[in-house]
Design a protein around this motif. Structure first.
Motif, PDB file in Angstrom:
ATOM      1  N   ALA A   1       0.824  -1.211   0.000  1.00 29.37           N
ATOM      2  CA  ALA A   1       0.000   0.000   0.000  1.00 29.37           C
ATOM      3  C   ALA A   1       0.857   1.260   0.000  1.00 29.37           C
ATOM      4  CB  ALA A   1      -0.937   0.002   1.204  1.00 29.37           C
ATOM      5  N   GLN A   2       0.453   2.202  -0.786  1.00 26.72           N
ATOM      6  CA  GLN A   2       1.077   3.525  -0.884  1.00 26.72           C
ATOM      7  C   GLN A   2       2.454   3.517  -1.536  1.00 26.72           C
ATOM      8  OE1 GLN A   2      -1.052   5.969  -0.144  1.00 26.72           O
ATOM      9  NE2 GLN A   2      -2.441   4.340   0.486  1.00 26.72           N
ATOM     10  N   ALA A   3       2.929   2.389  -2.010  1.00 30.78           N
ATOM     11  CA  ALA A   3       4.251   2.343  -2.641  1.00 30.78           C
ATOM     12  C   ALA A   3       4.135   2.765  -4.103  1.00 30.78           C
ATOM     13  CB  ALA A   3       4.846   0.938  -2.554  1.00 30.78           C
ATOM     14  N   PRO A   4       4.728   3.884  -4.462  1.00 28.32           N
ATOM     15  CA  PRO A   4       4.694   4.278  -5.873  1.00 28.32           C
ATOM     16  C   PRO A   4       5.596   3.363  -6.690  1.00 28.32           C
ATOM     17  CG  PRO A   4       6.136   5.750  -4.668  1.00 28.32           C
ATOM     18  CD  PRO A   4       5.500   4.830  -3.648  1.00 28.32           C
ATOM     19  N   TRP A   5       5.288   3.245  -7.963  1.00 28.32           N
ATOM     20  CA  TRP A   5       6.118   2.459  -8.863  1.00 28.32           C
ATOM     21  C   TRP A   5       7.001   3.392  -9.661  1.00 28.32           C
ATOM     22  CZ3 TRP A   5       6.038   2.184 -14.394  1.00 28.32           C
ATOM     23  CH2 TRP A   5       6.897   1.210 -14.918  1.00 28.32           C
ATOM     24  N   TYR A   6       8.264   3.013  -9.732  1.00 19.60           N
ATOM     25  CA  TYR A   6       9.217   3.709 -10.589  1.00 19.60           C
ATOM     26  C   TYR A   6       9.842   2.675 -11.516  1.00 19.60           C
ATOM     27  CZ  TYR A   6       9.000   7.810  -7.555  1.00 19.60           C
ATOM     28  OH  TYR A   6       8.582   8.904  -6.839  1.00 19.60           O
ATOM     29  N   ASN A   7       9.842   2.975 -12.797  1.00 21.62           N
ATOM     30  CA  ASN A   7      10.403   2.069 -13.781  1.00 21.62           C
ATOM     31  C   ASN A   7      11.903   1.922 -13.524  1.00 21.62           C
ATOM     32  OD1 ASN A   7      11.462   0.845 -16.106  1.00 21.62           O
ATOM     33  ND2 ASN A   7       9.892   1.765 -17.407  1.00 21.62           N
TER      34      ASN A   7
END
Length: 111
Positions: A39-45
């Motif tokens: 939860a709440q973890a943004p994704w970065y490529n």
């Protein structure tokens, strides 16, 4: 040796008054195969880390996770540490997190 954190220890830190920043750095295919996240973890490529590295704050520790806690998570952990970020990686990645029965949320629908 890079600093790592167990799923249980990360869950405790997330529930604390001073949680770390948690970042999902899985490849697209890994996200498609497991459409859940912490939860709440943004994704970065992970392939575009040069584009987003300056968006990572240094005011609190950062924990990166990939699918299994191997090369992507460890590699980006090392890179962020070289840039002055207090970073660690999640042991076993999202796979270990889910195996421990810890909560996830569905990935946002694609726009």
């Amino acid at each position: 040796m890079l600093p790592s954190i167990s799923p249980q220890a990360l869950a405790a830190q997330i529930a604390s008054a001073n949680p770390p920043t948690v970042i999902d750095v899985r490849r697209d295919i890994a996200r498609a195969n497991n459409p859940h996240r912490i939860a709440q973890a943004p994704w970065y490529n992970p392939a575009l880390w040069l584009d987003w590295k300056d968006q990572i704050g240094t005011e609190r520790p950062v924990v990166v996770y990939c699918a299994h806690g191997h090369e992507i998570g460890q590699g980006l952990c090392a890179t962020l540490r070289a840039l002055g970020v207090e970073a660690s990686y999640l042991e076993g990645g999202i796979t270990a997190w889910q195996a421990a029965g810890l909560p996830t949320t569905a990935l946002p629908a694609a726009a």
